[in-house]
Design an enzyme around this catalytic site. Structure first.
Site, PDB file in Angstrom:
ATOM      1  N   SER A   1      -8.660  -2.786 -80.944  1.00 19.46           N
ATOM      2  CA  SER A   1      -7.327  -2.545 -81.053  1.00 19.46           C
ATOM      3  C   SER A   1      -6.492  -3.483 -81.834  1.00 19.46           C
ATOM      4  CB  SER A   1      -6.684  -1.827 -79.828  1.00 19.46           C
ATOM      5  OG  SER A   1      -6.403  -3.019 -78.951  1.00 19.46           O
ATOM      6  N   LYS A   2      -5.442  -3.165 -82.296  1.00 20.59           N
ATOM      7  CA  LYS A   2      -4.745  -4.198 -82.760  1.00 20.59           C
ATOM      8  C   LYS A   2      -4.639  -5.437 -82.098  1.00 20.59           C
ATOM      9  CE  LYS A   2      -3.570  -0.652 -81.899  1.00 20.59           C
ATOM     10  NZ  LYS A   2      -4.138   0.257 -81.846  1.00 20.59           N
ATOM     11  N   ARG A   3      -4.279  -5.496 -80.900  1.00 19.45           N
ATOM     12  CA  ARG A   3      -4.302  -6.726 -80.383  1.00 19.45           C
ATOM     13  C   ARG A   3      -5.515  -7.733 -80.349  1.00 19.45           C
ATOM     14  NH1 ARG A   3      -6.519  -6.293 -75.119  1.00 19.45           N
ATOM     15  NH2 ARG A   3      -7.112  -4.036 -74.846  1.00 19.45           N
TER      16      ARG A   3
END
Length: 487
Positions: free
Chosen positions: A255-257
């Site tokens: 995911s984005k993180r």
RNA sequence: GGCCCCAUGGUCAAGCGGCUAAGACGUCGCCCUCUCAAGGCGAAAUCAGGGGUUCGAUUCCCCUUGGGGCUACCA
């Protein structure tokens, strides 16, 4: 009896840019199609009206094109089984839904969100799988009218047979059995008349004659629902292949993180399509030999689902960087220049406008064996620009302050002035003569010169650096360095 | 919670009953070298745990543990 041609598809929902996992699914499908001489279809699953956007659809197409994964049928290019955007196929689904309703395999459900939520809570509390218990299964016409009168909007649910094993025969996982009791009658058409994913995907795959459904493992648990739909409409199931997920560094779904997760981010950072694809194909699949660097064409020849891995793979940027670097090494000068251009502009190196293209091409070419992506180019070429260099640190200053430095620089300057041309060969000879004339060890010669003309104690080989800078710039930089030292 | 999938070094992974358990990235060391890289050579590092089955388990079965996914009128 001849085998049907293999027909596969990539069916993203346009709710964001093309994810790295999606790209790998697309790649696997594309490779399968190309390998077998089949067809690769691009279908847009935009039944989530809230989250879908044309903008995302464009982004995804652009990323796919950039990767070089062209589609034989689908949006834009069309084909015999269109339209290829689910919101444009509503009439088609309606037809099937009516048949299901007429035959009693599906029914209207008037339950509200609150009622459903309540039911789920109760089941969960009892330790059972939350699922629809069939409240509206046997509604009479009167009851329906009453609900309608209340203004309730109905969904359509599939009547799921109880006590049945639902088999998913998976190409990568083998036979997986699910209990229909754990599924419950699920919604196939939402109250706004738009079909749900598990329904539309099946109708489309049937109509588009898809033979192999290859996708991420997150869809495995949904597959029994889809199998139930195939059975309800009386169509044979395609072959399924659920490929393991791509995980982030911490082993949770990417995911984005976890940093860059979309294809466009890698494009923006100057990764090559061939490099990214090469990295992606090695995640969840392995070739039989020891070769690791492949062109797309080579992959087409050898790819198959036989070697697909079952266990999830962690996305390792270091490996991506290495693989991409291998692909960059194979670029020619023009390709290197093309790769570098956006970063040269961004870094302001082209603003001065006084550099010849031919010179820029040579400068950029020096970075070829040293970078893993285009975004690293500016830091490597900065040394070639400007008429004077600031000293990078105290260590650099110390080199110039050494006793012998002055003499070395004078010798060097003199020889540069006299030189007719500065090529790799002539510079090599020139530097050797400085060594000879000064009687100093090589390092005492090379280092002061390097620092004086670049400000740094590290950088490209002198035989590369000096010719590219040219006599004029070198003399300016030498003067600049002397000036600096006095101060 | 329930259901499903998965489990070899830090990471990607080969292996498909008998191997000193490949290879690659990364790490470390050496070589090359004016420097930094690149390149070459080499090293350290893995079968999650416990039961079975078997003459023999990394490999087959079960359990535990761990990770992940699904359980939506999202896909």
């Amino acid at each position: 009896m001849q085998d049907r041609e293999m027909r596969v598809r990539f069916a993203p929902s346009p709710t964001g840019p093309l994810h790295i996992g999606g790209a790998r699914s697309a790649l696997f499908n594309w490779l399968l199609a190309k390998h077998s001489g089949g067809k690769f279809i691009l279908r847009v699953e935009d039944t989530d009206l809230e989250r879908s956007s044309r903008e995302s659809e464009e982004d995804i197409k652009e990323s796919l094109c950039w990767l070089g994964l062209s589609w034989d049928e689908g949006i834009d290019v069309g084909g015999p089984h269109g339209p290829y955007r689910q919101t444009e196929r509503l009439d088609i689904y309606r037809e099937y839904t009516q048949k299901l309703l007429d035959s009693g395999q599906a029914y209207y459900c008037y339950c509200t969100d609150e009622e459903l939520e309540d039911e789920r809570q109760k089941l969960a509390a009892k330790g059972q799988m939350p699922r629809y218990m069939g409240h509206c299964r046997e509604l009479t016409e009167e009851q329906k009218d009453e609900y309608e009168a209340q203004g309730r909007k109905a969904t359509v649910r599939l009547r799921v047979p109880p006590n049945q094993d639902v088999l998913v025969d998976d190409l990568v996982r083998g036979k997986v059995v699910f209990d229909s009791n754990g599924i419950g009658d699920f919604v196939i058409v939402k109250s706004d008349g738009v079909p749900t994913y598990n329904y539309a995907v099946v109708i489309d795959d049937i109509l588009m004659k898809v033979t192999h459904v290859v996708r991420g493992e997150e869809h495995l648990s949904n597959t029994p629902r889809q199998v139930l739909v195939y059975e309800a409409v009386g169509a044979p199931t395609p072959k399924f292949g659920h490929v393991s997920l791509i995980l982030g560094k911490d082993r949770s779904k990417m995911s984005k993180r976890h940093g860059a997760t979309s294809v466009e981010q890698y494009k923006k950072n100057g990764y090559l399509p061939s490099g990214l694809l090469n990295f992606l194909v090695l995640l969840g699949w392995s070739p039989s030999g020891e070769q690791e660097i492949f062109t797309l064409d080579e992959l087409v020849k050898i790819f198959s689902l036989d070697h697909a891995a079952k266990n999830p793979a962690v996305f390792d940027v270091d490996k991506l960087n290495w693989i991409n670097a291998q692909h960059i090494k194979k670029l020619n000068d023009e390709q290197m220049y093309e790769l570098a251009l956006p970063y040269l502009m961004e870094g302001g190196f082209l603003l001065e406008g006084k550099y010849e293209r031919a010179w820029l091409v040579k400068v950029v070419a020096t970075t070829r064996d040293h970078i893993s992506c285009g975004a690293e180019i500016p830091q490597h070429v900065a040394v070639y620009f400007g008429d004077g260099c600031e000293l990078e640190n105290e260590e650099a200053r110390a080199v110039l302050e050494e006793e012998s430095a002055d003499e070395v620089l004078r010798l060097f300057e003199d020889k540069v002035k006299k030189a007719e041309e500065l090529t790799a060969e002539s510079v090599q000879a020139l530097l050797k003569s400085v060594v000879k004339d000064s009687g100093l060890p090589g390092k005492k010669v090379y280092m002061p010169i390097r620092v004086a003309i670049s400000g740094q104690t590290h950088g490209p080989e002198m035989t590369l650096l000096v010719p590219l800078l040219g006599g004029e710039k070198i003399l300016k930089r030498l003067a600049y360095a002397r000036e600096k030292l006095k101060g």
